[in-house]
Motif scaffolding. Structure first.
Motif, short mmCIF file in Angstrom:
data_model
loop_
_atom_site.label_atom_id
_atom_site.label_comp_id
_atom_site.label_asym_id
_atom_site.label_seq_id
_atom_site.Cartn_x
_atom_site.Cartn_y
_atom_site.Cartn_z
N LYS A 162 46.53 76.48 68.49
CA LYS A 162 45.82 76.06 67.28
C LYS A 162 45.00 74.79 67.48
CE LYS A 162 50.03 73.90 65.50
NZ LYS A 162 51.13 74.04 64.54
N ARG A 163 45.24 74.07 68.58
CA ARG A 163 44.51 72.82 68.82
C ARG A 163 43.07 73.07 69.27
NH1 ARG A 163 41.99 69.18 69.00
NH2 ARG A 163 42.37 66.97 69.40
N VAL A 164 42.78 74.30 69.70
CA VAL A 164 41.42 74.58 70.17
C VAL A 164 40.43 74.46 69.01
CG1 VAL A 164 39.89 76.29 71.21
CG2 VAL A 164 42.25 76.13 71.94
N LEU A 209 35.56 85.82 66.77
CA LEU A 209 35.13 84.49 67.26
C LEU A 209 34.50 83.68 66.14
CD1 LEU A 209 33.63 85.43 70.74
CD2 LEU A 209 35.84 84.38 70.26
N LYS A 210 33.81 84.39 65.24
CA LYS A 210 33.21 83.68 64.11
C LYS A 210 34.30 83.09 63.21
CE LYS A 210 31.01 83.42 59.94
NZ LYS A 210 31.42 83.67 58.56
N LEU A 211 35.31 83.89 62.93
CA LEU A 211 36.39 83.41 62.08
C LEU A 211 37.14 82.25 62.74
CD1 LEU A 211 37.80 86.87 60.96
CD2 LEU A 211 36.46 85.29 59.57
N ARG A 212 37.31 82.33 64.04
CA ARG A 212 38.11 81.32 64.74
C ARG A 212 37.30 80.08 65.11
NH1 ARG A 212 40.44 77.79 66.22
NH2 ARG A 212 42.19 77.55 67.67
N PHE A 213 36.05 80.31 65.59
CA PHE A 213 35.29 79.19 66.13
C PHE A 213 33.99 78.88 65.38
CE2 PHE A 213 37.50 80.85 70.00
CZ PHE A 213 38.36 79.79 70.16
N GLY A 214 33.53 79.82 64.59
CA GLY A 214 32.29 79.58 63.86
C GLY A 214 31.12 80.37 64.40
N GLU A 215 29.99 80.19 63.73
CA GLU A 215 28.82 81.03 63.98
C GLU A 215 28.21 80.89 65.38
OE1 GLU A 215 27.49 84.00 63.13
OE2 GLU A 215 27.68 83.27 61.09
N PRO A 216 28.10 79.67 65.95
CA PRO A 216 27.46 79.59 67.28
C PRO A 216 28.18 80.41 68.35
CG PRO A 216 27.61 77.42 66.28
CD PRO A 216 28.41 78.33 65.41
N LYS A 273 37.48 67.53 66.60
CA LYS A 273 38.43 67.68 65.50
C LYS A 273 38.81 69.15 65.30
CE LYS A 273 38.89 66.64 60.60
NZ LYS A 273 38.16 66.42 59.36
N PRO A 274 40.09 69.45 65.31
CA PRO A 274 40.50 70.85 65.12
C PRO A 274 40.38 71.28 63.66
CG PRO A 274 42.43 69.46 65.34
CD PRO A 274 41.24 68.56 65.52
N VAL A 314 38.44 77.68 80.61
CA VAL A 314 39.69 77.16 80.04
C VAL A 314 39.70 75.62 80.11
CG1 VAL A 314 42.19 77.01 80.43
CG2 VAL A 314 41.05 79.23 80.47
N ILE A 315 39.31 75.08 81.26
CA ILE A 315 39.35 73.62 81.42
C ILE A 315 38.38 72.94 80.43
CG2 ILE A 315 38.73 71.74 83.02
CD1 ILE A 315 39.79 73.63 85.28
N VAL A 316 37.16 73.48 80.33
CA VAL A 316 36.18 72.87 79.42
C VAL A 316 36.64 73.02 77.97
CG1 VAL A 316 33.81 73.05 78.54
CG2 VAL A 316 34.24 73.16 81.01
N THR A 317 37.19 74.20 77.64
CA THR A 317 37.66 74.41 76.27
C THR A 317 38.73 73.39 75.90
OG1 THR A 317 37.23 76.78 76.48
CG2 THR A 317 38.65 76.11 74.67
N VAL A 318 39.69 73.21 76.81
CA VAL A 318 40.79 72.27 76.54
C VAL A 318 40.25 70.84 76.44
CG1 VAL A 318 42.89 71.26 77.52
CG2 VAL A 318 42.54 73.74 77.61
N ALA A 319 39.37 70.49 77.39
CA ALA A 319 38.86 69.11 77.41
C ALA A 319 38.06 68.80 76.14
CB ALA A 319 37.99 68.91 78.65
N VAL A 320 37.16 69.70 75.77
CA VAL A 320 36.33 69.45 74.58
C VAL A 320 37.20 69.47 73.32
CG1 VAL A 320 34.42 70.34 73.17
CG2 VAL A 320 34.25 70.38 75.67
N SER A 321 38.20 70.33 73.32
CA SER A 321 39.07 70.41 72.13
C SER A 321 39.81 69.10 71.91
CB SER A 321 40.07 71.56 72.28
OG SER A 321 39.39 72.79 72.25
#
Lengths: 99, 580
Positions: free
Chosen positions: B462-464, B136-143, B532-533, B521-528
């Motif tokens: 990859k858009r997430v 998750l860190k590699l994909r999304f970052g530290e938080p 900026k990806p 899933v809905i929140v992830t897609v909406a926020v993404s």
């Protein structure tokens, strides 16, 4: 003290500086395979259970086993024998030998 | 498998504090049985001491040097999940609900395990991370990593303590052992061998425990089927004893909530259990996934869960069948824990009762050793996963960033001991306040389903964005907590979550997981879509479509993971059809 960590999660999170894992460092292992330990404990258990069954074969079987075929009535004997055979095979096959 | 998922009936023990006061003992062990148990303890400790010499780096301690074969990793993967609570809890569930309990082994496991082997494992492996939070860190970052790691570490040691207490309680009820003796001896043994040999030791012992569990528990179904005259005789006896209920069909009674003893609809089983909970647990719970991370190469990493799927599919033979045999053969009826009177036995005791029915000296010791082995494999899994996540996903990024590998290795050993001590503390806490169990059990469930949504989207799309991943995970977890509290304060609201007034507690877990996953899933897609990806080049090795998966080479068909996965899937479908 401040040696750079070898850990593979290091970096800025962009996945660009993850070093390869050095599998070669383990190539000189002569670790006893796990199957040997499995064989040892099954062999010991098999022998104990088999001889326990033999020593009690003259005793009446448990109530639920009385209606079963005679050879089933003392499961410790045949289950112990089975464990002994499985354990023996594993020990024989995986005993560390000098090559 | 974690408690919320696997052993609801057994947990009723916690709701009946008087049970600890009841002086009863189902089984009396002979000196031979005690010797067999003692040999087991000596062996697991001996393995720990032996493997200490091979544990020289963090890689060795936390990932067993990444040199496990597919078979070793696969058996360890199944064994870490096959705790004794699982054995006893699902045998009890089979007595209570009949063959419906098998869903937790088949649709609740096999599709998810095959998905892990074929789809997710290559990404986990290529990313060369130590853990799921590390990915998750590699994909999304530290938080996102911090959120996932802290919740996982916290819950893992708490669950370990609950496991430990449950084991001690079982030993007290079944064998009459002192509860403190059971807690301290078993936990210190696990702490010793895991801190000595790390994941090497945990995996070696899990393979050993796998054999003992099977060979210790398998006699019950074998002798039970001999006594009933085979499967048809078993079914006939159940129908004779319980003409009103349907205990022998997997799917036939799932058309409506009120048509089956679980009070669940097939959509809850398929979508809640079979999709969200099962995929969440088997694909993102580091407790089991860590075993696969230790595989020696990517083919082994793909094969290990596939091998595990065959054994998982067979587990009902030693777990569900004893419960059904109890329905068919026991001359008295077992009752819920809350209704146990003098001379009565609860559902939870069905496995020990069947063990005592068929096993004399020696075999009893083997059966009890199987239960102890199950408890210890589950606890070792918790402790080793905790040590890894604490050291690499909390301690290093948040507390001490640039220490040497030796320092992190030492930290791993110490926090293994620390994990055991916290687990013991939790066990005593639960002993004093049984209701805590309910909350901790639910707490774990808050994170599993949303985490699967985050990992799945992160790997497949990859858009997430990093913000999407973080807020989706947080929203899923918070909504799950909200639904739990809502039902806790007003049980009538369960009807809204499960979409039926006929729904029971079991359905709540399934539907709560489903909704929290959907919200994630809905929140992830909406926020993404509004953030900026990451550039595509930063997603290499992490996301499908940005990653060149390694070629398996020119292997014959029978050596390919897909071949064995298809056979496993076909067997799974055949079993559904046979037991429909």
């Amino acid at each position: 003290m401040d040696e750079k960590p070898k850990d593979i999660n290091s970096g800025d999170g962009n996945g660009q500086d993850r070093p390869e894992i050095d599998l070669a460092k383990h190539s000189d292992h002569h670790m006893i395979p796990v199957w040997f330990f499995v064989g040892v404990i099954l062999l010991i258990y098999g022998i104990i259970i088999f001889f326990t069954g033999i020593s009690e074969r003259a005793d009446p079987p448990l109530e639920a086993l009385k209606s079963m075929p005679t050879w089933v009535q003392h499961p410790a004997i045949w289950w112990g024998a089975l464990l002994t055979v499985i354990g023996g095979i594993y020990v024989y096959a995986y005993t560390p030998r000098k090559s | 498998m974690h408690l919320f998922f696997s052993i609801p009936p057994l947990m009723l023990w916690f709701g009946a504090p008087d049970i600890t006061q009841v002086a009863k003992r189902l089984i009396l062990l002979s000196p031979v049985d005690i010797a067999i148990i003692a040999i087991y303890f000596a062996m697991v400790l001996g393995i720990g001491f032996y493997l200490q010499r091979y544990t020289k780096s963090g890689e060795d301690f936390f990932l067993a040097g990444r040199e496990m074969t597919a078979w070793v990793a696969g058996l360890s993967f199944v064994s870490a999940n096959l705790g004794a609570l699982e054995l006893m809890g699902w045998a009890a569930a089979a007595y209570q609900y009949g063959i419906l309990a098998t869903h937790w082994y088949w649709i609740g496991a096999i599709p998810a395990i095959l998905f892990l082997g074929l789809v997710l494992m290559p990404f986990y492996y290529i990313s060369k991370t130590h853990s799921v939070p590390g990915y998750l860190k590699l994909r999304f970052g530290e938080p996102t990593r911090a959120l996932s790691a802290i919740s996982f570490a916290f819950m893992t040691v708490l669950m370990s303590g609950i496991n430990m207490y449950a084991m001690a309680l079982v030993m007290k009820v079944v064998l009459g052992w002192n509860i403190h003796f059971s807690i301290w001896v078993s936990s210190l043994t696990v702490g010793a061998y895991v801190s000595l040999g790390g994941l090497f030791s945990a995996i070696f012992n899990e393979v050993l425990q796998f054999f003992l569990i099977w060979l210790g528990a398998m006699l019950i179904p074998i002798l039970g089927l001999v006594e009933t005259g085979g499967w048809r005789g078993l079914i006939a006896r159940i129908h004779q004893n319980y003409p009103q209920g349907d205990y022998t069909h997997l799917w036939r009674g799932l058309g409506h909530f009120s048509d089956n003893p679980m009070g669940i609809h097939w959509t809850g089983i398929v979508l809640g259990l079979g999709f969200v909970i099962s995929f969440g647990y088997w694909n993102t719970d580091f407790l089991v996934v860590q075993r696969i991370f230790a595989s020696k190469d990517i083919r082994a990493a793909k094969m290990a869960p596939i091998i595990g799927s065959y054994f998982k599919m067979a587990v009902p033979f030693i777990v569900i069948l004893p419960g059904l045999l109890g329905l068919a053969l026991l001359p008295f009826k077992l009752v819920p824990e809350s209704a146990v009177g003098l001379g009565q036995h609860s559902y939870n005791e069905v496995l020990p009762l069947m063990l005592a029915r068929y096993c004399g000296p020696g075999l009893l010791g083997l059966g009890i050793t199987a239960l102890i082995a199950g408890f210890m494999s589950g606890m070792a899994g918790n402790v080793s996963a905790f040590a890894t996540v604490w050291t690499y996903d909390i301690y290093r990024p948040l507390i001490r960033k640039n220490a040497s590998d030796d320092h992190y290795l030492s930290m791993g050993r110490w926090c293994t001991i620390l994990g055991v001590i916290i687990s013991i503390g939790t066990a005593y806490l639960v002993m004093s306040f049984g209701s805590i169990m309910d909350y901790v059990q639910a707490l774990f469930s808050f994170f599993v389903a949303p985490l699967f949504g985050t990992v799945l989207l992160g790997m497949m799309w990859k858009r997430v964005t990093p913000a999407g991943g973080f807020w989706g995970l947080l929203a899923g977890s918070v909504s799950s907590i909200g639904m739990f509290l809502m039902v806790k304060f007003d049980p009538c609201t369960l009807a809204y979550i499960a979409l039926s007034t006929g729904a029971k507690d079991m359905a709540e877990n399934m539907y709560r997981a489903l909704w929290s996953w959907l919200i994630c899933v809905i929140v992830t897609v909406a926020v993404s879509y509004v953030t900026k990806p990451k550039p595509v080049e930063e997603l290499t090795g992490l996301v499908y479509g940005c990653t060149e998966l390694p070629d398996e080479g020119d292997l014959p068909l029978w050596k390919r993971p897909i071949f064995w996965a298809v056979i496993s899937a076909v067997l799974f479908l055949i079993l559904q059809w046979i037991f429909w």
